[in-house]
Enzyme design. Structure first.
Site, PDB file in Angstrom:
ATOM      1  CG  ASP A   1       5.866   3.863   1.020  1.00 38.47           C
ATOM      2  OD1 ASP A   1       5.380   4.595   2.063  1.00 38.47           O
ATOM      3  OD2 ASP A   1       4.174   3.699   0.968  1.00 38.47           O
TER       4      ASP A   1
ATOM      5  CE1 TYR B   1      -3.614   2.798   0.416  1.00 37.87           C
ATOM      6  CE2 TYR B   1      -2.423   3.464   1.784  1.00 37.87           C
ATOM      7  CZ  TYR B   1      -3.663   4.018   1.730  1.00 37.87           C
ATOM      8  OH  TYR B   1      -4.048   4.698   1.133  1.00 37.87           O
TER       9      TYR B   1
ATOM     10  CE  LYS C   1       0.914   6.078   8.463  1.00 32.05           C
ATOM     11  NZ  LYS C   1       0.618   4.650   6.830  1.00 32.05           N
TER      12      LYS C   1
HETATM   13  C1  LIG Z   1       0.243   4.648   5.461  1.00 28.14           C
HETATM   14  C2  LIG Z   1       0.700   5.078   4.280  1.00 28.14           C
HETATM   15  C3  LIG Z   1       0.561   5.110   3.434  1.00 28.14           C
HETATM   16  C4  LIG Z   1      -0.029   6.618   2.931  1.00 28.14           C
HETATM   17  O1  LIG Z   1      -0.253   7.623   4.034  1.00 28.14           O
HETATM   18  P1  LIG Z   1      -1.302   8.773   4.295  1.00 28.14           P
HETATM   19  O2  LIG Z   1      -0.784   9.650   4.700  1.00 28.14           O
HETATM   20  O3  LIG Z   1      -2.416   7.775   4.621  1.00 28.14           O
HETATM   21  O4  LIG Z   1      -1.711   9.119   3.314  1.00 28.14           O
HETATM   22  C5  LIG Z   1       1.687   5.495   2.424  1.00 28.14           C
HETATM   23  N1  LIG Z   1       3.002   4.064   2.219  1.00 28.14           N
HETATM   24  C6  LIG Z   1       2.211   3.378   3.195  1.00 28.14           C
HETATM   25  C7  LIG Z   1       3.864   2.483   3.617  1.00 28.14           C
HETATM   26  C8  LIG Z   1       1.783   4.022   4.436  1.00 28.14           C
HETATM   27  O5  LIG Z   1       1.589   2.770   5.554  1.00 28.14           O
END
Ligand SMILES: *Cc1c(COP(=O)(O)O)cnc(C)c1O
Length: 424
Positions: free
Chosen positions: A235, A142, A263
């Site tokens: 990511d 994701y 985050k």
């Molecule tokens: C949470 C998450 C996202 C998206 O971040 P948001 O601030 O919710 O848009 C992207 N990549 C990873 C790995 C995530 O866990």
């Protein structure tokens, strides 16, 4: 009627599904959502006065726990000076310097407001830098709700994606190539066959539950990217500042071209970032020609929260997080064993997932094969005992520096009773 269910019924009339992000609705564990009133340290309290040990930690940002005094002070002080200017501030320069110091592959950063936005922007930059359009992602990963990444695999090993949500165009999904996680052959094949702008990867996938890479896999990605002219994008929205001071790239010794942060980098406020070499980042406007902007980017409150959070993250913090993770993992395994329930717990320091599976989970297929009904029943039993787990088998538990040995013991005792209840 409880206050939580009263609020939920009102919310259902006003917010789609009663929530502002799907997993909060707790549908996949078969119950109604819990409305939170407050949090302090490792604990949250719901609107009915029930207290829980919180292992969700806002899905990762709260590595210091809820309402950490240093963060609250920093945000309060920043708010008194003004909440947004749409002009540069000193804090942004300090935060950029702090990020660059911790993550050596990042020489310059651009702040944005969410992980989704950071991913979208990093992809645009990768496409501009390579002059190519296709992206590669892994099944079950994701990266936010970017159109082209809401793509799922067709049949076959390395397929161009098909839309995973109505509203995503076939063209957007088709520009994403999807490969099973951990499949060495498929990645070699896909990078040779497709002209990729980038390989996009969660270096420790945590959105199909925690499924660390098999040894050598991340280096293979780097090799395939550099041999075929694709960029490697890590990511690190979850792993950044969590699995080691410099994120997964430091822990595994693999340097990506671009890094996506979110985050923890917002310290519990809405902020995210992307960064990389000076050469790549100077393509971003106004230094370069790749357009990207944001009214609230580098927001002073979020920047203050981030600086206060990062300031606490020195080496001893990582030892503590590692220890808490270890204790919880072994406690959950013992609790399951004593109730004769077969589970597999997968973890890296700061992240873990108890899978309702007898076998190790190696990819999305393995995660999807877990006993989701039993995971749901176990979560409901935990909530009834004052423990707040992620309401999905496909998510990570997030230990924080606020979690104590007592929190772990309380959780393990609740887990043992909850496992026993499953057996009955
Ligand atoms: C949470 C998450 C996202 C998206 O971040 P948001 O601030 O919710 O848009 C992207 N990549 C990873 C790995 C995530 O866990």
């Amino acid at each position: 009627m409880s206050r939580s269910s009263d609020l939920y019924h009102r919310a259902l009339e006003l917010l789609p599904g009663g929530v502002n992000s799907p997993v909060r609705a707790m549908r996949s564990i078969g119950r109604d959502p819990i409305f939170v009133a407050s949090g302090s340290g490792s604990r949250i309290r719901d609107v009915d006065g029930n207290e829980y040990v919180d292992w969700v930690s806002s899905w990762g940002p709260l590595i210091l726990g809820h309402a950490h005094p240093a963060v609250i002070d920093a945000v309060t002080e920043a708010a008194r000076r003004g909440t947004s200017f749409g002009a540069p501030t000193e804090g942004e320069v300090e935060l950029a310097a702090d990020i660059v110091r911790r993550i050596p592959s990042v020489e310059m950063v651009r702040m944005v407001s969410s992980g989704t936005e950071a991913t979208m922007s990093a992809i645009r930059l990768a496409r501009a830098a390579t002059g190519r359009e296709l992206l590669l992602k892994f099944a079950g990963a994701y990266h936010g709700h970017v159109d082209g990444l809401l793509a799922q695999a067709g049949s076959g090993l390395a397929t161009q994606g098909i839309p995973a949500s109505p509203g995503v165009t076939a063209a957007a999904a088709a520009s994403t190539v999807i490969v099973p996680w951990g499949d060495f052959e498929a990645i070699v094949h896909a990078t040779e066959r497709h002209q990729l702008a980038a390989i996009l990867v969660e270096p420790v996938p945590a959105n199909m539950g925690v499924v660390p890479a098999p040894p050598g896999f991340l280096s293979l990605l780097q090799e395939c990217a550099s041999q075929t002219g694709a960029l490697l994008i890590f990511d690190e929205v979850i792993t950044g500042f969590r699995v080691s001071p410099g994120g997964a790239q430091e822990r595994y010794g693999v340097q990506p071209d671009l890094t996506i942060l979110g985050k923890i980098v917002g310290g519990g406020l809405p902020a995210a970032a992307y960064g990389g070499s000076r050469e790549l980042m100077e393509r971003v406007a106004p230094a370069g020609d790749v357009y990207q902007a944001g009214t609230l980017s580098g927001n002073p409150l979020a920047v203050a929260a981030a600086l206060a959070t990062l300031a606490q993250l020195e080496p001893a913090a990582y030892e503590q997080l590692t220890q808490t993770t270890r204790l919880l993992v072994s406690g959950l395994l013992d609790a399951a064993a004593s109730a004769a329930v077969a589970i597999t717990v997968q973890s890296v320091p700061g992240l873990l997932t108890p899978f309702f599976s007898e076998n190790p989970v190696r990819d999305y297929e393995g995660a999807a094969a877990c006993d989701l009904d039993r995971y749901g029943a176990w979560c409901r039993a935990l909530l009834a005992r004052g423990v707040y787990p992620p309401a999905s088998q496909f998510e990570a538990w997030f230990p924080s520096l606020a979690h104590t040995q007592d929190d772990v013991e309380h959780t393990v005792n609740a887990a043992r009773e909850a496992f026993e209840e499953l057996g009955r």
